[in-house]
Write a protein that holds these residues in place. Structure first.
Motif, PDB file in Angstrom:
ATOM      1  N   GLY A 200       0.814  -1.214   0.059  1.00  0.00           N
ATOM      2  CA  GLY A 200      -0.039  -0.037   0.000  1.00  0.00           C
ATOM      3  C   GLY A 200       1.005   1.246   0.231  1.00  0.00           C
ATOM      4  O   GLY A 200       2.054   1.477  -0.387  1.00  0.00           O
ATOM      5  N   THR A 201       0.214   2.287   0.623  1.00  0.00           N
ATOM      6  CA  THR A 201       1.112   3.611   0.653  1.00  0.00           C
ATOM      7  C   THR A 201       1.521   3.810   1.850  1.00  0.00           C
ATOM      8  O   THR A 201       0.615   3.763   2.897  1.00  0.00           O
ATOM      9  CB  THR A 201       0.019   4.634   0.224  1.00  0.00           C
ATOM     10  N   PRO A 202       2.565   4.052   2.412  1.00  0.00           N
ATOM     11  CA  PRO A 202       3.293   4.453   3.491  1.00  0.00           C
ATOM     12  C   PRO A 202       2.388   5.404   4.640  1.00  0.00           C
ATOM     13  O   PRO A 202       2.222   5.180   5.603  1.00  0.00           O
ATOM     14  CB  PRO A 202       4.776   4.575   3.443  1.00  0.00           C
ATOM     15  N   GLY A 203       1.944   6.729   3.678  1.00  0.00           N
ATOM     16  CA  GLY A 203       1.437   7.456   4.580  1.00  0.00           C
ATOM     17  C   GLY A 203       0.118   7.240   5.069  1.00  0.00           C
ATOM     18  O   GLY A 203      -0.309   7.691   6.196  1.00  0.00           O
ATOM     19  N   VAL A 204      -0.797   6.384   4.254  1.00  0.00           N
ATOM     20  CA  VAL A 204      -1.974   5.635   5.149  1.00  0.00           C
ATOM     21  C   VAL A 204      -1.669   5.093   6.438  1.00  0.00           C
ATOM     22  O   VAL A 204      -2.355   5.330   7.284  1.00  0.00           O
ATOM     23  CB  VAL A 204      -2.476   4.841   4.068  1.00  0.00           C
ATOM     24  N   TYR A 205      -0.881   4.402   6.473  1.00  0.00           N
ATOM     25  CA  TYR A 205      -0.333   3.384   7.449  1.00  0.00           C
ATOM     26  C   TYR A 205       0.336   4.385   8.587  1.00  0.00           C
ATOM     27  O   TYR A 205      -0.043   4.149   9.702  1.00  0.00           O
ATOM     28  CB  TYR A 205       0.500   2.273   7.288  1.00  0.00           C
ATOM     29  N   ALA A 206       0.990   5.235   8.140  1.00  0.00           N
ATOM     30  CA  ALA A 206       1.506   6.500   9.176  1.00  0.00           C
ATOM     31  C   ALA A 206       0.307   6.976   9.648  1.00  0.00           C
ATOM     32  O   ALA A 206       0.114   7.386  11.114  1.00  0.00           O
ATOM     33  CB  ALA A 206       2.513   7.263   8.490  1.00  0.00           C
ATOM     34  N   ASP A 207      -0.655   7.510   9.052  1.00  0.00           N
ATOM     35  CA  ASP A 207      -1.987   8.267   9.614  1.00  0.00           C
ATOM     36  C   ASP A 207      -2.480   7.264  10.525  1.00  0.00           C
ATOM     37  O   ASP A 207      -2.921   7.711  11.723  1.00  0.00           O
ATOM     38  CB  ASP A 207      -2.902   8.574   8.484  1.00  0.00           C
ATOM     39  N   ILE A 208      -2.596   5.976  10.299  1.00  0.00           N
ATOM     40  CA  ILE A 208      -3.229   4.938  11.251  1.00  0.00           C
ATOM     41  C   ILE A 208      -2.630   5.010  12.379  1.00  0.00           C
ATOM     42  O   ILE A 208      -3.146   5.006  13.462  1.00  0.00           O
ATOM     43  CB  ILE A 208      -3.428   3.710  10.321  1.00  0.00           C
ATOM     44  N   GLN A 209      -1.408   4.935  12.496  1.00  0.00           N
ATOM     45  CA  GLN A 209      -0.673   4.701  14.012  1.00  0.00           C
ATOM     46  C   GLN A 209      -0.655   6.211  14.464  1.00  0.00           C
ATOM     47  O   GLN A 209      -0.911   6.359  15.667  1.00  0.00           O
ATOM     48  CB  GLN A 209       0.922   4.673  13.578  1.00  0.00           C
ATOM     49  N   ASP A 210      -0.872   7.030  13.964  1.00  0.00           N
ATOM     50  CA  ASP A 210      -0.950   8.715  14.314  1.00  0.00           C
ATOM     51  C   ASP A 210      -2.184   8.633  15.254  1.00  0.00           C
ATOM     52  O   ASP A 210      -2.300   9.256  16.163  1.00  0.00           O
ATOM     53  CB  ASP A 210      -0.795   9.746  13.410  1.00  0.00           C
ATOM     54  N   VAL A 211      -3.199   8.158  14.538  1.00  0.00           N
ATOM     55  CA  VAL A 211      -4.507   8.268  14.923  1.00  0.00           C
ATOM     56  C   VAL A 211      -5.092   7.146  16.137  1.00  0.00           C
ATOM     57  O   VAL A 211      -5.555   7.321  16.984  1.00  0.00           O
ATOM     58  CB  VAL A 211      -5.793   8.513  13.949  1.00  0.00           C
TER      59      VAL A 211
END
Length: 241
Positions: A200-211
């Motif tokens: 997938g896209t790293p940014g999507v998974y980074a957002d999930i960890q942030d939230v």
């Protein structure tokens, strides 16, 4: 009804495929909006800072930008303001603050757009005929809608997304290359999950960890396993089961 989709990424384009009627795309990347609109004969691109209004504004941007975009785009909605960003509590709180007189719903497709149809979580701040029509459109596209409170959804996502993704990525980081002929079913299953997540896209998974976090809980659990003697390990094993 005419719909403005704010966010011309994969989710925004997927939303457009289930709607029956004219669609407009707006995006910080104007080329992305133009390209998304080109996929439909009844779609067009409009400026992100435009003043044209629509029956519905659907916000389909990354979670990190959701509340800011809802605030800036709310006054373009005449009937309903909805989002498909992935979290629910914060978007619905902002919608209630900036658009108290509009219908307000948060949708979360529990799948990547390329795997549609699937289950969609739905949390309603203020329902009505316009959002009922949107919900019916999602159902007509063979999706299964699951009604949930925003709090219940976000709490569940801490495990379903935050901890799950962190565990898979941690496995990917810890694993070493091994001969294919020595693979076991459990290892192969984890490899497949790693490939799916890292495809997938790293940014999507980074957002999930942030939230939704998750990594700290996984790290703490791994530390418990690493420090356990045989008796403690057996207790942890039972807890996991």
């Amino acid at each position: 009804m005419d719909v403005l989709i704010v966010g011309a990424g994969a989710v925004g384009r997927w939303v457009a495929t289930v709607l029956d009627g004219p669609v407009a795309f707006a995006d910080a990347d104007e080329d992305a909006a133009v390209n998304a609109a080109a996929e439909r004969s009844d779609a067009r691109a409009v400026p992100l800072d435009g003043d044209q209004t629509f029956d519905v504004v659907c916000v389909a941007v990354p979670m990190r930008a959701a509340t800011d975009v809802i605030e800036t785009q709310a006054d373009r909605a005449n009937r309903a303001l909805v989002d498909c960003t992935g979290s629910m509590e914060a978007p619905l709180d902002v919608m209630a603050s900036v658009a108290p007189d509009l219908e307000r719903v948060s949708y979360h497709p529990l799948f990547a757009p390329e795997h549609a149809p699937g289950r969609i979580a739905v949390s309603t701040g203020e329902g009505g005929p316009t959002t009922d029509a949107l919900t019916a459109a999602f159902e007509a596209a063979d999706n299964e809608l699951v009604t949930v409170s925003a709090t219940e959804h976000d709490e569940a996502m801490r495990t379903i997304q935050g901890r799950t993704h962190a565990a898979i990525l941690a496995f990917g980081l810890a694993a070493e290359e091994v001969p294919d002929e020595l693979s076991t079913p459990v290892f192969a299953d984890l490899e497949a999950l790693r490939d799916r997540v890292t495809g997938g896209t790293p940014g999507v998974y980074a957002d999930i960890q942030d939230v939704f976090d998750g990594a700290e809980a996984i790290a703490a659990a791994a530390s418990q396993i690493a420090d356990a003697d045989r008796e403690a390990f057996a207790a942890l094993y039972d807890d996991a089961r």
